[in-house]
Design a protein around this motif. Structure first.
Motif, mmCIF file in Angstrom:
data_model
loop_
_atom_site.group_PDB
_atom_site.id
_atom_site.type_symbol
_atom_site.label_atom_id
_atom_site.label_comp_id
_atom_site.label_asym_id
_atom_site.label_seq_id
_atom_site.Cartn_x
_atom_site.Cartn_y
_atom_site.Cartn_z
ATOM 1 N N GLN A 132 39.910 36.781 23.270
ATOM 2 C CA GLN A 132 39.303 35.881 24.254
ATOM 3 C C GLN A 132 40.024 35.986 25.592
ATOM 4 O OE1 GLN A 132 38.781 31.823 22.957
ATOM 5 N NE2 GLN A 132 38.289 31.104 25.030
ATOM 6 N N TRP A 133 41.356 36.153 25.560
ATOM 7 C CA TRP A 133 42.138 36.309 26.785
ATOM 8 C C TRP A 133 41.710 37.565 27.546
ATOM 9 C CZ3 TRP A 133 44.728 34.387 30.551
ATOM 10 C CH2 TRP A 133 45.685 35.100 31.262
ATOM 11 N N VAL A 134 41.562 38.679 26.814
ATOM 12 C CA VAL A 134 41.124 39.915 27.457
ATOM 13 C C VAL A 134 39.729 39.740 28.041
ATOM 14 C CG1 VAL A 134 40.490 42.332 27.047
ATOM 15 C CG2 VAL A 134 42.614 41.408 26.085
ATOM 16 N N GLY A 135 38.846 39.102 27.299
ATOM 17 C CA GLY A 135 37.505 38.872 27.809
ATOM 18 C C GLY A 135 37.494 38.015 29.059
ATOM 19 N N ASP A 136 38.295 36.960 29.056
ATOM 20 C CA ASP A 136 38.336 36.090 30.238
ATOM 21 C C ASP A 136 39.005 36.778 31.419
ATOM 22 O OD1 ASP A 136 37.025 34.154 28.834
ATOM 23 O OD2 ASP A 136 38.771 32.888 28.476
ATOM 24 N N LEU A 137 40.023 37.603 31.150
ATOM 25 C CA LEU A 137 40.629 38.389 32.234
ATOM 26 C C LEU A 137 39.604 39.336 32.844
ATOM 27 C CD1 LEU A 137 44.138 39.428 30.850
ATOM 28 C CD2 LEU A 137 43.716 38.106 32.934
ATOM 29 N N ASN A 138 38.872 40.035 31.993
ATOM 30 C CA ASN A 138 37.866 40.968 32.492
ATOM 31 C C ASN A 138 36.802 40.260 33.312
ATOM 32 O OD1 ASN A 138 38.154 43.799 31.976
ATOM 33 N ND2 ASN A 138 38.014 43.396 29.782
ATOM 34 N N ARG A 139 36.361 39.107 32.836
ATOM 35 C CA ARG A 139 35.311 38.384 33.571
ATOM 36 C C ARG A 139 35.834 37.853 34.902
ATOM 37 N NH1 ARG A 139 33.399 38.089 28.275
ATOM 38 N NH2 ARG A 139 35.016 36.680 27.543
ATOM 39 N N LEU A 140 37.082 37.399 34.928
ATOM 40 C CA LEU A 140 37.661 36.940 36.191
ATOM 41 C C LEU A 140 37.854 38.109 37.149
ATOM 42 C CD1 LEU A 140 38.826 34.273 37.508
ATOM 43 C CD2 LEU A 140 41.078 35.228 36.951
ATOM 44 N N TYR A 141 38.345 39.217 36.620
ATOM 45 C CA TYR A 141 38.545 40.434 37.409
ATOM 46 C C TYR A 141 37.245 40.887 38.058
ATOM 47 C CZ TYR A 141 39.162 45.553 37.909
ATOM 48 O OH TYR A 141 39.181 46.850 38.365
ATOM 49 N N ARG A 142 36.150 40.762 37.330
ATOM 50 C CA ARG A 142 34.856 41.172 37.867
ATOM 51 C C ARG A 142 34.288 40.130 38.828
ATOM 52 N NH1 ARG A 142 31.787 43.408 32.477
ATOM 53 N NH2 ARG A 142 30.190 43.993 33.984
ATOM 54 N N ARG A 143 34.611 38.868 38.594
ATOM 55 C CA ARG A 143 34.000 37.804 39.401
ATOM 56 C C ARG A 143 34.675 37.634 40.748
ATOM 57 N NH1 ARG A 143 34.856 32.244 40.041
ATOM 58 N NH2 ARG A 143 36.471 32.136 38.427
ATOM 59 N N LEU A 144 35.994 37.793 40.818
ATOM 60 C CA LEU A 144 36.726 37.515 42.051
ATOM 61 C C LEU A 144 36.986 38.803 42.832
ATOM 62 C CD1 LEU A 144 39.360 34.857 40.902
ATOM 63 C CD2 LEU A 144 37.086 34.503 41.877
ATOM 64 N N PRO A 145 36.384 38.964 44.006
ATOM 65 C CA PRO A 145 36.593 40.182 44.802
ATOM 66 C C PRO A 145 38.058 40.450 45.119
ATOM 67 C CG PRO A 145 34.746 38.922 45.673
ATOM 68 C CD PRO A 145 35.403 38.051 44.647
ATOM 69 N N ALA A 146 38.864 39.399 45.235
ATOM 70 C CA ALA A 146 40.278 39.591 45.565
ATOM 71 C C ALA A 146 41.006 40.429 44.521
ATOM 72 C CB ALA A 146 40.975 38.234 45.715
ATOM 73 N N LEU A 147 40.490 40.464 43.295
ATOM 74 C CA LEU A 147 41.157 41.201 42.228
ATOM 75 C C LEU A 147 40.709 42.654 42.118
ATOM 76 C CD1 LEU A 147 41.300 38.513 39.380
ATOM 77 C CD2 LEU A 147 43.143 39.277 40.895
ATOM 78 N N HIS A 148 39.701 43.066 42.906
ATOM 79 C CA HIS A 148 39.261 44.453 42.765
ATOM 80 C C HIS A 148 38.836 45.144 44.059
ATOM 81 C CE1 HIS A 148 35.403 42.134 42.060
ATOM 82 N NE2 HIS A 148 35.002 42.995 42.992
ATOM 83 N N GLU A 149 38.521 44.400 45.105
ATOM 84 C CA GLU A 149 37.951 45.035 46.292
ATOM 85 C C GLU A 149 38.917 45.953 47.033
ATOM 86 O OE1 GLU A 149 34.354 42.320 48.158
ATOM 87 O OE2 GLU A 149 36.372 42.144 48.993
ATOM 88 N N ARG A 150 40.182 45.593 47.064
ATOM 89 C CA ARG A 150 41.134 46.314 47.926
ATOM 90 C C ARG A 150 42.258 46.942 47.106
ATOM 91 N NH1 ARG A 150 42.348 42.192 52.841
ATOM 92 N NH2 ARG A 150 43.110 44.121 53.830
ATOM 93 N N ASP A 151 41.864 47.599 46.019
ATOM 94 C CA ASP A 151 42.843 48.195 45.116
ATOM 95 C C ASP A 151 43.707 49.255 45.786
ATOM 96 O OD1 ASP A 151 42.648 46.831 42.710
ATOM 97 O OD2 ASP A 151 40.951 48.003 42.021
ATOM 98 N N ALA A 152 43.148 49.979 46.746
ATOM 99 C CA ALA A 152 43.890 51.061 47.396
ATOM 100 C C ALA A 152 44.251 50.712 48.834
ATOM 101 C CB ALA A 152 43.084 52.350 47.352
ATOM 102 N N ASP A 153 44.237 49.430 49.150
ATOM 103 C CA ASP A 153 44.503 48.934 50.505
ATOM 104 C C ASP A 153 45.734 48.040 50.475
ATOM 105 O OD1 ASP A 153 44.566 47.701 52.963
ATOM 106 O OD2 ASP A 153 42.544 46.852 52.831
ATOM 107 N N PRO A 154 46.798 48.391 51.213
ATOM 108 C CA PRO A 154 47.992 47.539 51.203
ATOM 109 C C PRO A 154 47.700 46.095 51.581
ATOM 110 C CG PRO A 154 48.443 49.606 52.319
ATOM 111 C CD PRO A 154 46.969 49.577 52.067
ATOM 112 N N GLY A 155 46.631 45.862 52.355
ATOM 113 C CA GLY A 155 46.277 44.502 52.721
ATOM 114 C C GLY A 155 45.718 43.692 51.568
#
Length: 643
Positions: free
Chosen positions: A515-538
């Motif tokens: 359930q923890w992995v599932g909730d992490l994945n869903r949060l990771y997908r839902r919040l742009p802050a967690l994935h939009e700027r993966d290769a951006d120091p900002g």
């Protein structure tokens, strides 16, 4: 109704002079449509056209179940332009026929029966014949294919579930056999959606003689292994996953191939596919042969293989195995065992050119797919464009992060304060490439223990440490990859002969990890802050990494919009911290969106009662701060209310 077959009456061949020209230039990227075995019609007769590259053969004939495996009964003719291609039509041979090529070399009285390098299907190992096969299939994944560019983009959430199809799930009541491609489809899709993953990555599905190689000793570069079904069965699996919104990445191995006698090695009595020079021919670690990437015909063969899986099987990406071994001439070799390049260096110039060729060709034909490098050194520009001197990959496995992070979490928490660099150093180079954070199959085999088994302490602490590790991984810059079994805390080290320990999901602690992995994945997908700027120091900002005594680190992840921000605090000791002040960029209520110590995940329930109101108390160079409760061996994730 019989399928309409290509009619070669006018030419007598599927191969044109232009095909030969491209092949010899190293620029034919769909050789699978020309070489190999193809059902056709010639002068009104249905049969099969065969073509094989064997430039140093004196004679080539097709042997099979249709002629009693008798050499010379169905000879092929060599083309006149000097390409080394042998071809011919055999009437009344069609779909399902078993065959090999009998090759008599011009050298050393060498004769051999070889499987077809371009075969679409092979007998189930240990049998070794190729099979004439038609790849007709009706795809129903148009919606996925149209939206694939967005799902595979560099700023998309990409969370990969790495799977070995033979051992993902077994059927105990049927002698512990593996699931077929079709049997696995709905079960795999259901599990991945429950766990929230976006993509599955299959360990090499291409045909391989030795099951225990996990597919990394590939022999059939144009055929899915027949262990789990037909080519159409594998197409069904991919089609079904696409219909459920799941991307498919295939491991691909252009670095080396096994020495089995019916395969590519010493194909026509010469070192045709492999290097002729001993110092570049044999891979000392894997006891296999290395492709001669300086030979144009071999480059055409391999690039054609890459495109084949994208075109005929609708794969969404390729993960290229063992890139490091390709880039360095001295890889796994001592002084005197390797030959420098023309400039005296150890860089493999032919392999560099080949990798750039693969990436440019793939992206020119399929700009919406991913090509991922397993590259373990500091080679510069792996994910930089080839036009600027890079290798042109989309993503690179971050092996440094993996090794440091696992070393850190293997430490007893008492000693973690002495090695904070293992947790924090990766940020120094996190934006030098576009990375995938891999916790892969290689880390849970060969007596390395399972992922949860690496964690210190009793069972409760092991589970807490695993949840903390995964929380840190999912909030660290980079795409995610997790090998099967880790998502629910499998205790045993992975074995290719055994299925995963699915029975553990009968117990609440392991249900909690899933359930923890599932909730992490869903949060990771839902919040742009967690994935939009993966290769951006900002996209990343340390709040505090100096509290080494308490082994606590806090950081912000940011998206493109100003209000897209996430705060992460990791407490890497079993001591809960109360009133622990962490600076934040602005005031308001900060919601505790995830807490690894929540009871539903198997934790102790220490937390922040849903969130904390920011106080105008400066901390960590910021005007506002949060007085947090940090759970033992836990990670807490906060976002401004309403985000």
């Amino acid at each position: 109704m019989q399928q309409a077959l290509p009619d070669i009456t006018k030419t007598g061949s599927l191969i044109t002079d232009y095909d030969v020209y491209l092949f010899r230039q190293g620029n034919h990227f769909r050789l699978y449509e020309r070489l190999g075995s193809h059902p056709v019609v010639l002068e009104g007769t249905r049969g099969t056209f065969f073509a094989v590259w064997a430039p140093n053969a004196a004679e080539v004939s097709v042997i099979g179940d249709f002629n009693g495996w008798e050499a010379g009964k169905n000879p092929l003719a060599v083309r006149s332009e000097g390409s080394g291609i042998w071809e011919g039509f055999i009437p009344d041979v069609g779909h399902g026929a078993l065959y090999k090529y009998h090759i008599r070399s011009r050298y050393n009285d060498y004769s051999v029966d070889k499987g077809d390098p371009f075969a679409y299907y092979w007998e189930i190992p240990p049998k070794t014949a190729s099979i004439v096969w038609d790849l007709t299939y009706t795809w129903r994944d148009r919606a996925w294919m149209r939206g694939r560019e967005e799902n595979n983009s560099h700023d998309a959430p990409i969370s990969i579930y790495e799977v070995h199809p033979g051992s993902w799930r077994k059927v105990p009541e049927e002698e512990n056999r593996s699931l077929s491609y079709r049997e696995a489809a709905d079960k795999l899709a259901d599990h991945m959606l429950d766990a929230g993953f976006t993509h599955v990555e299959f360990l090499p599905i291409m045909e391989h003689p030795f099951y225990a190689s996990w597919g990394y000793q590939t022999l059939g570069y144009f055929a899915p292994t027949s262990r789990y079904g037909t080519p159409q069965d594998f197409m069904y699996l991919i089609n079904y996953l696409h219909q459920r919104g799941i991307g498919v990445i295939l491991d691909w191995v252009p670095s080396h191939f096994p020495a089995d006698g019916y395969g590519l090695s010493y194909f026509d009595g010469t070192h045709l596919y492999e290097h002729a020079l001993p110092g570049q021919r044999y891979h000392p670690e894997w006891k296999s042969y290395i492709f001669n990437l300086g030979r144009n015909e071999v480059r055409s063969f391999l690039v054609s293989s890459a495109l084949f899986w994208l075109e005929r099987y609708h794969a969404d990406g390729l993960r290229v195995d063992a890139v490091s071994s390709m880039l360095y001439l001295d890889y796994a070799r001592s002084a005197g065992e390797w030959i420098p390049n023309v400039y005296g260096g150890r860089e493999n110039l032919e392999a560099i050119g080949f990798l750039r060729k693969v990436n440019d060709t793939v992206h020119a034909n399929y700009p919406d797919v991913l090509v991922i490098a397993e590259e373990a050194t500091s080679w510069p520009g792996v994910t930089a464009p080839t036009a600027t001197g890079g290798l042109g990959f989309d993503l690179k496995w971050n092996m440094g992060w993996m090794h440091d992070t696992l070393d850190y979490f293997a430490l007893d928490p008492v000693f973690r304060k002495y090695r904070p660099d293992l947790l924090t150093f990766s940020i120094w180079y996190a934006f030098s490439e576009r990375y995938v954070l891999p916790l892969s199959h290689d880390e849970v085999v060969h007596e390395k223990s399972s992922l949860i088994g690496k964690m210190p302490g009793d069972e409760w602490r092991k589970r807490a440490n695993l949840r903390l590790l995964l929380g840190y991984m999912f909030t660290h810059p980079g795409k995610k990859l997790l090998f099967m079994g880790a998502e629910f805390g499998q205790w045993s080290e992975w074995s290719h002969d055994a299925g995963l320990e699915w029975h553990l999901l009968e117990y609440p602690p392991h249900q909690g990890i899933l359930q923890w992995v599932g909730d992490l994945n869903r949060l990771y997908r839902r919040l742009p802050a967690l994935h939009e700027r993966d290769a951006d120091p900002g996209g990343f900002e340390w709040v505090d990494f100096s509290d080494v005594e308490k082994s606590i680190v806090s950081y912000l992840r940011r998206g493109h919009a100003a209000d897209e921000v996430v705060l992460v605090s990791c407490n890497c000791t079993p001591v809960p911290r109360y009133g622990y002040r962490v600076g934040v960029p602005f005031g308001g209520f900060w919601e505790e969106v995830l807490n690894s110590d929540a009871v539903e995940y198997g934790g102790s329930g220490v937390g922040n009662m849903g969130g904390v109101e920011a106080e105008q108390v400066p901390a960590h160079g910021r005007p506002w701060s949060l007085p947090l409760t940090l759970p033992p061996l836990g990670v807490v994730i906060f976002a401004p209310e309403g985000v």
